[in-house]
Design an enzyme around this catalytic site. Structure first.
Site, PDB file in Angstrom:
ATOM      1  N   ASP A  45       0.840  -1.202   0.000  1.00  0.00           N
ATOM      2  CA  ASP A  45       0.000   0.000   0.000  1.00  0.00           C
ATOM      3  C   ASP A  45       0.878   1.255   0.000  1.00  0.00           C
ATOM      4  O   ASP A  45       0.388   2.378  -0.055  1.00  0.00           O
ATOM      5  CB  ASP A  45      -1.012   0.000   1.148  1.00  0.00           C
ATOM      6  CG  ASP A  45      -0.361  -0.134   2.513  1.00  0.00           C
ATOM      7  OD1 ASP A  45       0.885  -0.171   2.587  1.00  0.00           O
ATOM      8  OD2 ASP A  45      -1.105  -0.182   3.515  1.00  0.00           O
ATOM      9  N   ASP A  96      -1.090  -6.090  -0.184  1.00  0.00           N
ATOM     10  CA  ASP A  96      -1.561  -5.438   1.042  1.00  0.00           C
ATOM     11  C   ASP A  96      -3.068  -5.233   0.998  1.00  0.00           C
ATOM     12  O   ASP A  96      -3.602  -4.727  -0.003  1.00  0.00           O
ATOM     13  CB  ASP A  96      -0.915  -4.047   1.178  1.00  0.00           C
ATOM     14  CG  ASP A  96       0.325  -4.061   2.060  1.00  0.00           C
ATOM     15  OD1 ASP A  96       0.412  -4.921   2.959  1.00  0.00           O
ATOM     16  OD2 ASP A  96       1.204  -3.213   1.833  1.00  0.00           O
ATOM     17  N   LYS A 143      -1.477  -9.339   2.810  1.00  0.00           N
ATOM     18  CA  LYS A 143      -0.727  -8.891   4.007  1.00  0.00           C
ATOM     19  C   LYS A 143      -1.608  -7.930   4.800  1.00  0.00           C
ATOM     20  O   LYS A 143      -2.303  -7.094   4.201  1.00  0.00           O
ATOM     21  CB  LYS A 143       0.584  -8.211   3.610  1.00  0.00           C
ATOM     22  CG  LYS A 143       1.362  -7.635   4.806  1.00  0.00           C
ATOM     23  CD  LYS A 143       2.821  -7.338   4.493  1.00  0.00           C
ATOM     24  CE  LYS A 143       3.085  -6.018   3.842  1.00  0.00           C
ATOM     25  NZ  LYS A 143       2.649  -4.819   4.621  1.00  0.00           N
ATOM     26  N   GLU A 192       8.981  -4.220  10.664  1.00  0.00           N
ATOM     27  CA  GLU A 192       9.461  -2.940  10.138  1.00  0.00           C
ATOM     28  C   GLU A 192      10.015  -2.060  11.251  1.00  0.00           C
ATOM     29  O   GLU A 192       9.357  -1.827  12.274  1.00  0.00           O
ATOM     30  CB  GLU A 192       8.298  -2.223   9.407  1.00  0.00           C
ATOM     31  CG  GLU A 192       8.718  -0.883   8.823  1.00  0.00           C
ATOM     32  CD  GLU A 192       7.753  -0.329   7.776  1.00  0.00           C
ATOM     33  OE1 GLU A 192       6.782  -1.025   7.404  1.00  0.00           O
ATOM     34  OE2 GLU A 192       7.972   0.814   7.345  1.00  0.00           O
TER      35      GLU A 192
HETATM   36  O1  KIV Z   1       3.604  -1.137   1.638  1.00  0.00           O
HETATM   37  C1  KIV Z   1       4.794  -1.497   1.687  1.00  0.00           C
HETATM   38  O2  KIV Z   1       5.610  -1.226   0.790  1.00  0.00           O
HETATM   39  C2  KIV Z   1       5.223  -2.275   2.843  1.00  0.00           C
HETATM   40  C3  KIV Z   1       6.689  -2.527   2.995  1.00  0.00           C
HETATM   41  C4  KIV Z   1       7.361  -1.309   3.472  1.00  0.00           C
HETATM   42  C5  KIV Z   1       6.963  -3.689   3.853  1.00  0.00           C
HETATM   43  O3  KIV Z   1       4.425  -2.659   3.634  1.00  0.00           O
END
Ligand code: KIV
Length: 272
Positions: free
Chosen positions: A52, A91, A121, A190
């Site tokens: 995201d 995501d 995710k 993270e």
């Molecule tokens: O959205 C994203 O790019 C992420 C990464 C930073 C792990 O969640």
């Protein structure tokens, strides 16, 4: 001449667990479009995250909060068309899984059905446990995300390192165990201290993929536009830049403009 399509050994969620067991590190990068996905996949990156972070990188928003489920599905479907080998994780965006497990499942199903993604995710631990279970019960693989969770940025107030204090570190360890027990196939950690991340990775049987979490975890993820040096203004300590695409692209655009204005482009060989 053979017309057979080249066979690729696809990365699955099981491949990642096997890699952890063999001590083989997992590489993961973001992609949001077909062309980038083709290059990332062709380079042998194990996991592509349709993050995201598209909200920042693609749309220019300050946070990841505004991106919608429809927009994530659009990005993910474009990525999937460019991928032969990598596992593609998508995501679930802010506001599409937090209110109740049924909504979480509906969002995950839309992503899987409409984009062809391989897994989803979600950010958070015990507060989203029921949603994680509901998605997993439908046969959809789930990757967790703990530590700095950008969808909660207004709760944290800053993008600084998380879990430096014992209480938050303990809660993070509990959440990681809970996500593993619930059935997640991997977890992103993270921006947490390297020592804590290593401890978490060692305590789990599923892979832990770090971003700003040191080298004691099972793999690394970066935002592709950051590691290519396209985003000059973003300079966290954990970021290693492999190219300076910002300058390379700026020079190319300037040279093109110069050639157009001088009448040098197109030349005789570049016309019909
Ligand atoms: O959205 C994203 O790019 C992420 C990464 C930073 C792990 O969640």
């Amino acid at each position: 001449m053979s017309t057979a399509k080249k066979e690729y050994k696809r990365i699955t969620t099981k491949t990642l667990v096997d890699m952890k067991n063999r001590g083989e590190k997992i590489s993961m990068l973001t992609a949001y479009d077909f062309t980038m996905a083709q290059i990332v996949d062709g380079a042998g990156i194990d996991v592509i995250l349709v993050g995201d972070s598209a909200s920042n990188v693609m749309a220019g928003h300050e946070t990841t909060l505004p991106i919608t489920l429809d927009q994530m599905i659009y990005h993910a479907a474009s990525v999937i068309r460019g991928v032969n080998r990598s596992l593609v994780v998508v995501d679930i965006p802010f506001g599409s899984y937090q209110s109740d497990p049924k909504e979480a499942l509906r969002s995950a199903i839309r992503i899987m059905k409409e984009s062809g993604g391989h897994a989803v995710k979600v950010e958070g631990g015990k507060e989203i446990k029921e949603s994680v279970k509901r998605i997993l019960n439908a046969g959809i693989p789930v990757m967790g995300h703990l530590g700095l969770t950008p969808q909660s940025i207004y709760k944290f107030g800053t993008y600084t390192v998380r879990a430096k204090e014992d209480e938050e570190a303990e809660a993070l360890k509990q959440d990681a165990l809970l996500l593993e027990k619930a059935g997640c196939f991997a977890i992103v950690l993270e921006k947490v201290p390297a020592k804590l991340a290593e401890e978490v990775a060692k305590s789990l049987t599923i892979p832990v993929i770090g971003i700003g979490a040191g080298n004691g975890v099972d793999g690394q993820v970066l935002v592709t536009h950051d590691m290519l040096g396209m985003t000059h203004e973003f300079n966290p300590r954990f970021l290693r830049r492999y190219l300076d695409m910002h300058d390379a692209m700026t020079n190319a655009f300037k040279n093109y403009s110069k050639d157009v204005k001088s009448g040098d482009f197109p030349n005789e060989e570049e016309q019909y």
